[in-house]
Design an enzyme around this catalytic site. Structure first.
Site, PDB file in Angstrom:
ATOM      1  N   GLU A 215      55.694  46.721 -72.605  1.00  0.00           N
ATOM      2  CA  GLU A 215      56.739  47.641 -73.041  1.00  0.00           C
ATOM      3  C   GLU A 215      57.131  47.342 -74.486  1.00  0.00           C
ATOM      4  O   GLU A 215      58.142  47.813 -74.966  1.00  0.00           O
ATOM      5  CB  GLU A 215      57.951  47.593 -72.115  1.00  0.00           C
ATOM      6  CG  GLU A 215      58.639  46.252 -72.027  1.00  0.00           C
ATOM      7  CD  GLU A 215      59.789  46.314 -71.045  1.00  0.00           C
ATOM      8  OE1 GLU A 215      59.499  46.327 -69.842  1.00  0.00           O
ATOM      9  OE2 GLU A 215      60.938  46.376 -71.481  1.00  0.00           O
TER      10      GLU A 215
ATOM     11  N   CYS B  40      58.040  46.340 -66.435  1.00  0.00           N
ATOM     12  CA  CYS B  40      57.443  45.023 -66.241  1.00  0.00           C
ATOM     13  C   CYS B  40      56.201  45.033 -65.353  1.00  0.00           C
ATOM     14  O   CYS B  40      55.645  43.981 -65.066  1.00  0.00           O
ATOM     15  CB  CYS B  40      58.481  44.054 -65.678  1.00  0.00           C
ATOM     16  SG  CYS B  40      59.829  43.778 -66.828  1.00  0.00           S
TER      17      CYS B  40
ATOM     18  N   HIS C 138      57.434  38.819 -59.645  1.00  0.00           N
ATOM     19  CA  HIS C 138      58.012  39.100 -60.960  1.00  0.00           C
ATOM     20  C   HIS C 138      59.233  38.213 -61.135  1.00  0.00           C
ATOM     21  O   HIS C 138      59.994  37.990 -60.186  1.00  0.00           O
ATOM     22  CB  HIS C 138      58.389  40.577 -61.092  1.00  0.00           C
ATOM     23  CG  HIS C 138      59.060  40.862 -62.407  1.00  0.00           C
ATOM     24  ND1 HIS C 138      58.455  40.572 -63.609  1.00  0.00           N
ATOM     25  CD2 HIS C 138      60.289  41.364 -62.709  1.00  0.00           C
ATOM     26  CE1 HIS C 138      59.282  40.896 -64.595  1.00  0.00           C
ATOM     27  NE2 HIS C 138      60.396  41.370 -64.076  1.00  0.00           N
TER      28      HIS C 138
END
Lengths: 357, 135, 386
Positions: free
Chosen positions: A91, A123, A246
């Site tokens: 990103e 993400c 994550h």
């Protein structure tokens, strides 16, 4: 049209696919969380990580992807000319329009007859590219495909994200299972429209929904994806040696691991956020590279990414005998983490160009 | 804007692509039209390993336009293990850690923007102290 | 070849000359040289300039400067060899007269450095390096000198402080030069406290870039006599230009300054003299390390020993080999593409006995050495009082 009755199950590649090479990258600078707290909270704040990685003034997603990809090539022991896709998920692509992937492809010596493109899904842009790479190899459209998740994440000065928004990631070369150091046992993705975090066009820093980023976003998507994949593949947490989630901070991955039945020991090798922060599209990818660096042949590894907006990609890998000799063919994730130069908030502001506006 | 000029040199800049002389096998970087070793035309590409040693270095504090953002920085003459010497910035190193003879390796980094922040980003070789890690 | 003499010399003050334009600056020097030559009319104008195309956005200086000076109908163009452009233009003038192509040639070196400001100046200067492989990675002229000094210190173990002798000498000699930028002496202590520019190189190791113009009118002895010139004539006995690799990194031995070595050798051979026979040496001290390497290349010191010459008074006005007699680039200021012509003018002042308080006693023969970059090109000239 009527909704089909068939339940959607985990995706298993039509022909067996695996990771043939992987490589990590983390820049050398570290900003301790206490520095952010010193400037913005009078020194008193509960920091979500110990410190985070910060890119040098001459680094961006392209340069970091090049180094990670070179490490992946060294481990794969293939010539870049055999690659058929170069995909970079991030990103923080340096350009709004102009692909990062073409620069990376040219720098590593990939041929011109490739798919190249930049992926964006907050993400999980990197793991999205990885699913596509698995599919491409499985479909027989290419022998090898390179998927990278890399970020130099942005945090508004003084925002909670400034403690964690970090830089780093990893590159993966997907190829035939018989050449792999880890075989893909299956993938499953879970995607909804959940606006927990976003950055509008032309904005420099993202906005986020604060506590809304938790239960309805991060935890919901990761648990749904992780549970479904394990159910479809007929495994439980006890059948899996390592899990990587994550990691936007230290606590979220610890809590989600517990929700899915994993012990702290199972997530420990892949939990890097306490010492490098949240590397966004790189986070789950580099967690996996850290695990691969120390796993043994036959180990199962569960990886579940999370991208705001929102979705999760879950993967189950099983390592092969080829892993051991390839672990040392390039710098390991912990080598980069050990290379550490601490900076203060002033240097951080300079390196990140935060004086510019 | 000088797009064509930078585009044309991308192979050299991104990955130290030079030449090997087809006549005397001398390795050449940066690429030249005539081999400095034997005087014949040199045109066969050769990619250098990127490993070398610092031959000399200087810390530039008065930076030219385009380089102000990263100043002060260290520029070195790096002798590649294949022989040629290349001028390049050192990166990921503190000024007082640099010394003549220090082993270095090539990395691809941002060199500068073409013109201002609206121009293309030019990437190219820099060198850093060799990272050996646990290998 | 015909004998060539200097019929007239002219120069402007060197400095930050904000209020004067490129053309008018050149004209001041041209006017002074023509007056000195008793109004002798040149057939050609050769311009030494390095930066105007960037700093003043001006090319075709030959036409501009001749036109502005009222020299209609002459041949005029720029000779460009980076910082050695002045030396190149002088050689062009010498060849034009020596060959019989023209009877009188005017040479003007001019630089209008201060038309650019700030980091644009460093970027402008960088055009004399290899643009693709040196300037592109952020190397500067001072950086090139810094690389050489670092290597020199490493290779020969010379004391860092020894380089101070050159700026100290240059400043001392500039005190009595009315055209100099810095007419004040500095001491070793000041030198050692100076801030780094391209470490190990400091601010005083680097001559300040500045504006300036110098002009020389060349002709034959016969034409000079016809013009009724009364001052002593200076003869051009030798002239040579030599190149090395443009980029420092392409040299097997960067400290050798081979172009300087061969330029001096060839100019002396042409004049039938030995370097040791000259009474003064107007050399290039754009950086103190270049003075040291220039002395070694010219054969006045062994490799690695050039710094020693600064230690014992040999280079002073009353020494064995006076250098930088009017302040050199460090004291007079470095007008870049004009520096090579300033050297000729200053050597002529000495040979004509017009150097005032800085007069080298009995000076009859002078050697000049003008370098482009780190001796990427070099022009040497041997001048003699007629």
């Amino acid at each position: 049209m009527e909704k089909p009755e068939t339940p959607i199950l985990a995706h298993k590649p039509a022909r067996p696919v695996g990771i043939v090479g992987y490589g990590a990258y983390v820049p050398r600078y570290r900003l301790p969380a206490r520095e952010v707290a010193r400037i913005w909270k009078g020194g008193k704040d509960e920091a979500p990580v110990r410190e985070k990685s910060v890119p040098g003034a001459d680094e961006d997603v392209i340069t970091m992807s090049i180094e990670a990809a070179r490490n992946a090539l060294a481990r794969a022991r293939i010539h870049a000319h055999e690659i058929r896709a170069v995909w970079v998920g991030s990103e923080s692509h340096p350009y709004a329009v102009k692909p990062s992937s073409t620069v990376v492809a040219e720098a590593i010596g990939a041929p011109v007859s490739i798919q190249a493109g930049d992926w964006e899904f907050a993400c999980k842009a990197g793991t999205e590219a990885m699913v596509a790479a698995i599919a491409m190899v499985a479909a027989g459209m290419g022998r090898y495909a390179l998927a990278i998740g890399m970020d130099t994440a942005q945090g508004r000065p003084g925002d909670a994200l400034e403690y964690t928004a970090a830089a780093g990631g990893a590159a993966y070369i997907l190829g035939p299972a018989e050449e792999s150091l880890a075989v893909v046992e299956g993938t499953y993705s879970y995607v909804t429209d959940t606006p927990d975090f976003w950055r509008r066009a032309h904005e420099r820093y993202p906005q986020h929904g604060q506590r809304f980023t938790g239960d309805p976003a991060y935890f919901k998507h990761i648990t749904e994806a992780g549970k479904q994949l394990m159910k479809d593949l007929g495994v439980t947490a006890a059948d899996i040696q390592y899990a990587v989630f994550h990691q936007p901070n230290t606590k979220f991955p610890q809590r989600v691991a517990k929700m899915l039945g994993f012990t702290p020991e199972q997530i420990q090798p892949g939990l890097l956020s306490p010492v490098i922060g949240n590397t966004y599209a790189g986070a789950a990818m580099i967690g996996l590279s850290a695990v691969l660096d120390c796993a043994k042949p036959g180990d199962r590894i569960l990886v579940v990414s999370f991208g705001s907006g929102a979705g999760s990609d879950a993967f189950l890998f099983r390592t092969t005998e080829a892993l051991v000799e390839r672990q040392r063919l390039a710098l390991q994730t912990q080598d980069y983490i050990a290379r550490r130069t601490e900076i203060d908030y002033g240097m951080y502001v300079r390196l990140r160009g935060k004086l510019a506006d | 804007m000088e797009i064509p000029r930078h585009w044309r040199l991308k192979k050299q800049r991104y990955s130290l692509q030079g030449e090997i002389c087809p006549h005397c096998e001398g390795k050449i970087f940066p690429p030249r039209d005539v081999c400095p070793h034997c005087g014949n035309d040199a045109r066969t590409t050769f990619t250098f390993s990127g490993r070398g040693k610092v031959y000399s270095f200087t810390h530039v504090t008065e930076a030219p336009a385009g380089f102000e953002e990263t100043a002060p920085y260290t520029v070195a003459l790096v002798q590649l293990e294949e022989g040629p010497v290349v001028t390049a910035q050192l990166t990921d190193v503190e000024a007082d850690e640099v010394e003549i003879g220090m082993p270095v390796e090539m990395v691809t980094r941002k060199i500068r923007s073409d013109g201002n922040e609206r121009g293309i980003i030019i990437y190219g070789y820099k060198f850093r102290p060799v990272l050996d890690g646990a290998r | 070849m015909r004998e060539v003499v200097i019929a007239g010399i002219g120069q402007t003050r060197v400095g930050e000359l904000w209020d004067i334009s490129l053309r008018s600056l050149a004209y001041q020097a041209i006017k002074a040289a023509r007056r000195d030559a008793n109004g002798l009319m040149p057939d050609a104008l050769y311009v030494g300039n390095y930066l105007a195309i960037v700093t003043s956005h001006q090319s075709n200086l030959g036409t501009l400067l001749a036109d502005n000076a009222g020299l209609t109908g002459v041949e005029a163009f720029t000779c460009e060899a980076g910082q050695a452009s002045g030396g190149a233009a002088f050689q062009m003038g010498f060849m034009a007269v020596a060959s019989g192509y023209v009877d009188a040639a005017l040479v003007v070196g001019v630089e209008k450095y201060t038309d650019a400001i700030g980091s644009e100046q460093e970027a402008a200067l960088a055009i004399s390096m290899d643009a693709d492989y040196e300037a592109m990675v952020g190397l500067t002229l001072a950086g090139q000198a810094g690389l050489l000094m670092q290597r020199y210190l490493h290779q020969y173990g010379a004391p860092r402080s020894a380089f101070g002798a050159f700026p100290v000498l240059a400043h001392a000699n500039a005190v009595n030069n009315p055209f100099a930028m810095y007419r004040r002496a500095i001491d070793q202590q000041t030198y050692e406290k100076a801030e780094p520019v391209a470490d190990p190189l400091n601010l005083y190791d680097q001559a300040s870039y500045a504006d300036g113009a110098a002009a020389v009118l060349l002709t034959t002895p016969e034409k000079a006599q016809e013009a009724g010139i009364r001052h002593p004539l200076v003869r051009v006995r030798g002239s040579a230009g030599v190149i090395d690799t443009l980029a420092l990194h392409d040299r097997p031995d960067p400290l050798a300054f081979d172009a300087a070595r061969y330029a001096v050798q060839r100019a002396c051979e042409m004049g039938g003299v030995l370097p040791g026979e000259v009474d003064l040496f107007e050399m290039d001290d754009a950086f103190s390390i270049y003075a040291v390497l220039g002395l070694e290349a010219a054969g006045f010191a062994e490799r690695g020993e050039g710094w020693r010459l600064g230690q014992n008074g040999d280079l002073r006005l009353n020494g064995r080999l006076p250098i930088l007699t009017m302040g050199g680039s460090k004291g007079r200021g470095n007008p870049l593409g004009a520096a090579g012509v300033y050297q000729i003018v200053e050597a002529a002042q000495q040979l004509r006995g017009e150097a005032g308080a800085n007069q080298v006693t009995g000076a009859r023969m002078a050697l000049t050495l003008n370098l482009g970059g780190p001796a990427s090109s070099a022009f040497a000239h041997v001048l003699e009082k007629r």
